[in-house]
Design an enzyme around this catalytic site. Structure first.
Site: not given
Length: 467
Positions: A37, A270-271
């Site tokens: 994050c 974000d991931n």
């Protein structure tokens, strides 16, 4: 929430946040340069690799929202440049994991934001604290007043109503979904009752010839782990139905104020995320496709509908692309990424496709033994009751990814006592089941090592020039 949307969820959500379909749209092969994050969000904001913005993990000691970050990279993140272009800027949602907890406290508003509604700390859906333009605002557990995804949606709609039509605007929404604690809105808590995590690809496969952290899970997974990860998978989907609502309301608002055709919309994460791949229950932080691939869909002026870009797009490319759209001269900005406006809308810009890129991660571990997993000793973190640990100090790696019409390869080195190496040919092995390091020509391995060394020290233009 329609059957079309549910079908899309099934097709797109195996690793990370699913897509809400926008038309016209443009989909890309998109990656995060680090699968966690705070460093990933820092890369989105700055357009820089982690080795340049120096945010290593989600802790304050790992530089997440620290004074060093605030005085350095954050001071020239892309919102700063947008404000100089007279953009009206609005942020609402989760920002960085340590924001407001210590350095700067809730009174600190990062440069460039006109309207600021940022969550203090990590993801929550109820019982949270916001910094609202630098003032503390506490929230409870009332769905109508406090459910976080709905709250930031409503505030963004008010921003669009109240903005000045004389100036352009930029709006960034960062809902907690689908992050834990996976608290769905009341009306969605019974949805997807028959959904389980997909049992294909690398699901529950042994981590043979991989870094030791991938070799330690019990295989096959016990029933307790399977039940846990399936429940998490369903809950994640349930939370995302409120994100569908958010996107729908925003698109309708833009249409009603006659700005939809003038507005670029980016939808991403974000991931990535894994649920059972290589017998790892749930988390991110690994070098494999399921953790580094992220959704990216874009619509806006000059974009032809229903395209998929075959060239890779990175999260460090978002900042330069947004600045490119706003009219900023990119040669004046210190970014490692590059604008992909030319790929989305070729008539607007001329650009080049990057042949290689870097993925890097700094592992986290606790100096003491985790009570949930005493047999593995100290230095680990993110451990589950079945004694599967998702991270460790020596889960620190850097990878070269070559993705073009001729090659789809990944070369990774670990910073551990073994100097462990993993190599994957994703053309023949898309699920990264076989580490082919020992089968590779030493000359090739040496060339990849030299390329990795260059990428790990690159900055600005040099990151885009490595072949």
């Amino acid at each position: 929430k329609t059957s079309k949307c549910k079908a899309l969820l099934k097709n797109e959500a195996s690793g990370s946040q699913p897509f809400w379909l926008l038309t016209p749209y443009n989909k890309a092969l998109s990656f995060t340069v680090t699968p966690l994050c705070c460093p990933s969000r820092s890369s989105i904001l700055t357009g820089q690799y982690p080795h340049n913005h120096e945010v290593r993990n989600n802790s304050l000691s790992g530089n997440c929202s620290s004074l060093q970050w605030q005085k350095g990279p954050e001071s020239t993140a892309f919102p700063f440049y947008l404000s100089k272009q007279k953009y009206q800027t609005f942020f609402a949602g989760k920002y960085l994991n340590q924001y407001g907890k210590k350095d700067g406290d809730v009174g600190y508003v990062p440069p460039g934001w006109d309207q600021w509604h940022a969550l203090v700390g990590n993801s929550q859906y109820y019982n949270y604290t916001l910094s609202v333009n630098g003032k503390e605002e506490k929230h409870g557990d009332s769905y109508e007043k406090d459910y976080f995804t709905d709250l930031i949606t409503n505030r963004s709609l008010h921003f669009l109503d109240d903005r000045s039509p004389q100036h352009p605007f930029f709006l960034m929404l960062s809902p907690p979904a689908p992050h834990s604690p996976w608290t769905a809105a009341p009306q969605y808590q019974k949805e997807f009752g028959d959904v389980k995590a997909p049992r294909d690809g690398s699901f529950d496969k042994p981590g043979k010839d991989k870094h030791w952290l991938l070799r330690q899970p019990v295989n096959p997974m016990p029933d307790s782990s399977l039940t846990f990860l399936d429940s998490a998978y369903r809950k994640r989907w349930q939370t995302l139905l409120s994100v569908d609502d958010m996107v729908e309301l925003l698109v309708k608002k833009l249409e009603s104020i006659k700005e939809l055709d003038n507005t670029y919309i980016f939808y991403t994460s974000d991931n990535g995320y894994h649920t059972g791949q290589f017998s790892l229950p749930i988390d991110k932080r690994q070098l494999y496709e399921f953790d580094i691939r992220v959704p990216l869909m874009v619509r806006g002026p000059g974009i032809k509908p229903n395209q998929t870009l075959q060239a890779p797009v990175l999260n460090i490319d978002l900042a330069p692309t947004i600045l490119d759209i706003s009219g900023v001269n990119l040669s004046s900005v210190n970014v490692d990424g590059q604008s992909f406006l030319s790929q989305m809308a070729p008539s607007l810009r001329n650009g080049t496709v990057r042949p290689v890129f870097l993925v890097e991660y700094t592992g986290e571990g606790h100096p003491t033994t985790d009570p949930a997993c005493p047999k593995l000793g100290p230095g680990l973190s993110q451990c589950f009751p079945d004694c599967v640990c998702e991270d460790a100090f020596n889960n620190t790696y850097a990878c070269v990814r070559t993705l073009n019409k001729d090659h789809d390869l990944q070369y990774c080195e670990f910073a551990d006592s073994e100097s462990f190496v993993e190599v994957y040919n994703l053309v023949s092995d898309p699920h990264q089941l076989e580490n082919v390091w020992k089968k590779m020509d030493p000359t090739f391995l040496q060339a990849m090592n030299q390329q990795l060394i260059k990428l790990q020290s690159c900055q600005g233009d040099s990151c885009r020039e490595i072949k």
